[in-house]
Design a protein around this motif. Structure first.
Motif, PDB file in Angstrom:
ATOM      1  N   PRO A  52     -48.827 -35.400-105.980  1.00  0.00           N
ATOM      2  CA  PRO A  52     -49.141 -35.367-107.416  1.00  0.00           C
ATOM      3  C   PRO A  52     -49.186 -33.923-107.903  1.00  0.00           C
ATOM      4  O   PRO A  52     -49.351 -32.996-107.113  1.00  0.00           O
ATOM      5  N   ARG A  53     -49.044 -33.771-109.203  1.00  0.00           N
ATOM      6  CA  ARG A  53     -49.009 -32.429-109.777  1.00  0.00           C
ATOM      7  C   ARG A  53     -50.284 -31.640-109.474  1.00  0.00           C
ATOM      8  O   ARG A  53     -50.254 -30.484-109.091  1.00  0.00           O
ATOM      9  N   TYR A  54     -51.419 -32.309-109.667  1.00  0.00           N
ATOM     10  CA  TYR A  54     -52.691 -31.650-109.342  1.00  0.00           C
ATOM     11  C   TYR A  54     -53.283 -32.365-108.135  1.00  0.00           C
ATOM     12  O   TYR A  54     -53.494 -33.567-108.167  1.00  0.00           O
ATOM     13  N   GLN A  55     -53.585 -31.607-107.095  1.00  0.00           N
ATOM     14  CA  GLN A  55     -54.063 -32.269-105.880  1.00  0.00           C
ATOM     15  C   GLN A  55     -55.578 -32.427-105.831  1.00  0.00           C
ATOM     16  O   GLN A  55     -56.118 -33.057-104.935  1.00  0.00           O
ATOM     17  N   GLY A  56     -56.266 -31.826-106.749  1.00  0.00           N
ATOM     18  CA  GLY A  56     -57.723 -31.942-106.796  1.00  0.00           C
ATOM     19  C   GLY A  56     -58.214 -30.934-107.822  1.00  0.00           C
ATOM     20  O   GLY A  56     -57.394 -30.200-108.378  1.00  0.00           O
ATOM     21  N   PRO A  57     -59.541 -30.935-108.091  1.00  0.00           N
ATOM     22  CA  PRO A  57     -60.040 -30.066-109.172  1.00  0.00           C
ATOM     23  C   PRO A  57     -59.752 -28.579-108.970  1.00  0.00           C
ATOM     24  O   PRO A  57     -59.390 -27.902-109.930  1.00  0.00           O
TER      25      PRO A  57
END
Ligand SMILES: C[N+](C)(C)CCCC[C@H](N)C(=O)O
Length: 246
Positions: free
Chosen positions: A100-105
């Motif tokens: 995914p584009r963002y893997q976590g905060p």
């Protein structure tokens, strides 16, 4: 709910949770700390003395607005990350599928910083400030008003009163905040791909054009359902912590 569950399993409901949890202590202490200290400056009475000499609603409103204004700035980057992660709705990663584009905060914060610059972390902050300044005023007025209504003069409100007044304060302020909440979230998502909106006003006008006035109340029911328990507990903690330590 069913769709989220099917698509993303139980974990889908907790998307973007870790950051709000980390930030809520900071944000709430700024909110309640600024509120209480502004009241102290305006009325020269401490939290304890306020039961005997209740402040006017004007002072409560002003202190609430000040608290809302300042907490919005602390909240802005955390809220942005929450919104970006919540809107990422790919099914759970299958082997071989692209990540995914963002893997976590933390990855999300770093990517925004890299792709949109340090100011990118404050995207939508103005809309958030506009949302929170008056509505936090409403929040405290509703809470105080209901507490006074159901508490004999000079006494502390009972736990039940605090819970119910806090719950309704949450609902009232969220209902008032929803129109700008919708705009705020759209501004925060803008910038992810190409920019769609020229600014807040443009975002409002094109949202109304495309979806009608109802767009301003998107999510109000679920937000209110969440607001009642969250703010009941918030005010109960506030009252008790100040009574023990104040
Ligand atoms: C003013 N506005 C309604 C936006 C929020 C008021 C703060 C309420 C609380 N932190 C919560 O998350 O419900």
């Amino acid at each position: 709910m069913v769709k989220i569950y099917r698509h993303e399993s139980l974990l889908g409901f907790f998307k973007g949770m870790s950051f709000p949890i980390a930030s809520i202590a900071v944000v709430n202490s700024v909110l309640f700390g600024v509120y209480s200290n502004t009241l102290l400056v305006l009325t020269a009475t401490s939290h304890q003395e306020r039961r005997a000499q209740p402040p006017s609603y004007m002072h409560i409103f002003l202190a609430g607005c000040t608290g809302g204004f300042l907490q919005a700035y602390c909240l802005a980057p955390f809220d942005l990350i929450k919104v970006r992660l919540q809107n990422q709705t790919e099914p759970r990663a299958q082997p071989g599928s692209p990540p995914p584009r963002y893997q976590g905060p933390v990855h999300c914060a770093a990517s925004i910083f890299r792709e949109e610059g340090p100011r990118g972390l404050f995207r939508g902050a103005w809309a958030l400030t506009l949302r929170d300044t008056p509505t936090v005023g409403i929040y405290f007025i509703t809470y105080e008003g209901l507490c006074r209504q159901y508490t004999p003069e000079g006494q502390n409100p009972s736990s039940a009163t605090v819970l119910v007044a806090g719950g309704f304060a949450g609902i009232a302020s969220w209902v008032a905040a929803t129109p700008l909440d919708v705009i705020k979230s759209r501004m925060q998502m803008d910038g992810l791909r190409r920019r769609v909106y020229q600014g807040m006003l443009d975002c409002m006008v094109s949202s109304i054009r495309q979806e009608g006035l109802g767009v301003f109340f998107r999510g109000v029911t679920i937000n209110s359902a969440r607001a009642f328990p969250v703010n009941a507990v918030t005010f109960l903690s506030y009252e008790y912590l100040l009574r023990w330590w104040g």
